[in-house]
Design an enzyme around this catalytic site. Sequence first.
Site, PDB file in Angstrom:
ATOM      1  N   CYS A  76      28.689 -30.007  27.210  1.00 24.49           N
ATOM      2  CA  CYS A  76      29.549 -30.712  26.244  1.00 24.49           C
ATOM      3  C   CYS A  76      29.849 -32.148  26.645  1.00 24.49           C
ATOM      4  O   CYS A  76      29.804 -33.052  25.817  1.00 24.49           O
ATOM      5  CB  CYS A  76      30.838 -29.940  26.000  1.00 24.49           C
ATOM      6  SG  CYS A  76      31.958 -29.859  27.420  1.00 24.49           S
ATOM      7  N   HIS A 128      36.672 -28.599  27.651  1.00 24.48           N
ATOM      8  CA  HIS A 128      35.660 -28.799  26.622  1.00 24.48           C
ATOM      9  C   HIS A 128      35.995 -30.041  25.800  1.00 24.48           C
ATOM     10  O   HIS A 128      37.167 -30.329  25.543  1.00 24.48           O
ATOM     11  CB  HIS A 128      35.605 -27.569  25.708  1.00 24.48           C
ATOM     12  CG  HIS A 128      34.452 -27.557  24.770  1.00 24.48           C
ATOM     13  ND1 HIS A 128      33.139 -27.505  25.183  1.00 24.48           N
ATOM     14  CD2 HIS A 128      34.405 -27.599  23.415  1.00 24.48           C
ATOM     15  CE1 HIS A 128      32.338 -27.503  24.121  1.00 24.48           C
ATOM     16  NE2 HIS A 128      33.088 -27.559  23.041  1.00 24.48           N
ATOM     17  N   HIS A 140      29.701 -30.705  18.950  1.00 21.68           N
ATOM     18  CA  HIS A 140      29.855 -30.447  20.378  1.00 21.68           C
ATOM     19  C   HIS A 140      28.694 -29.601  20.863  1.00 21.68           C
ATOM     20  O   HIS A 140      27.878 -29.135  20.067  1.00 21.68           O
ATOM     21  CB  HIS A 140      31.189 -29.739  20.649  1.00 21.68           C
ATOM     22  CG  HIS A 140      31.290 -28.383  20.015  1.00 21.68           C
ATOM     23  ND1 HIS A 140      31.531 -27.244  20.731  1.00 21.68           N
ATOM     24  CD2 HIS A 140      31.164 -27.972  18.729  1.00 21.68           C
ATOM     25  CE1 HIS A 140      31.575 -26.200  19.921  1.00 21.68           C
ATOM     26  NE2 HIS A 140      31.350 -26.617  18.694  1.00 21.68           N
TER      27      HIS A 140
END
Length: 170
Positions: A76, A128, A140
């Site tokens: 990510c 994240h 993402h």
Amino acid sequence: MFFCILLVGYGCRHKKESVKTVTKPKAEAKSGSTIFREKMGLSSKEVRDSKLYSFVSDWYGTPYKYGGCEKTGVDCSCFTINLFEKVYGKKMPRTAGEIYKECEKLKVEKAQEGDLIFFKINSNSITHVGVYLCDNKFVHASTTRGVLVNSLTETYYQKYFYTAGKLKNK
């Protein structure tokens, strides 16, 4: 019986007619960003940065790889780093937590195309990061499905969403 076969055979014979071919005008070639925008159901007025959507379209479906930073596999933070470098010409730190520290925090209602979205997934720290697109959608690198677009209204992301942010040097 012979008569039926003869009738069927005769019925299948017909006079050939010439078929006219109608040539349709060539459709305008659509860019990857246009096709992607249409798949998302967005009008061109909703999209401010076609370079962003072109980048997303190009990376869409790239598999997830922890620590990966290439189209063969990406995590990510590296996906976000690549996006910001190619689309905005900005450098970012390597991890989601470090990126978070470089941001001015925003309420999600104030997030705009290209802002960052942060999550705390089963942790007390940022684990994240994604990039806000519009209409509660963000792109993402998912650990299970690779680079894709999800909505902040999905139960999973509502549960772990922490904050939105704008890179201070953006």
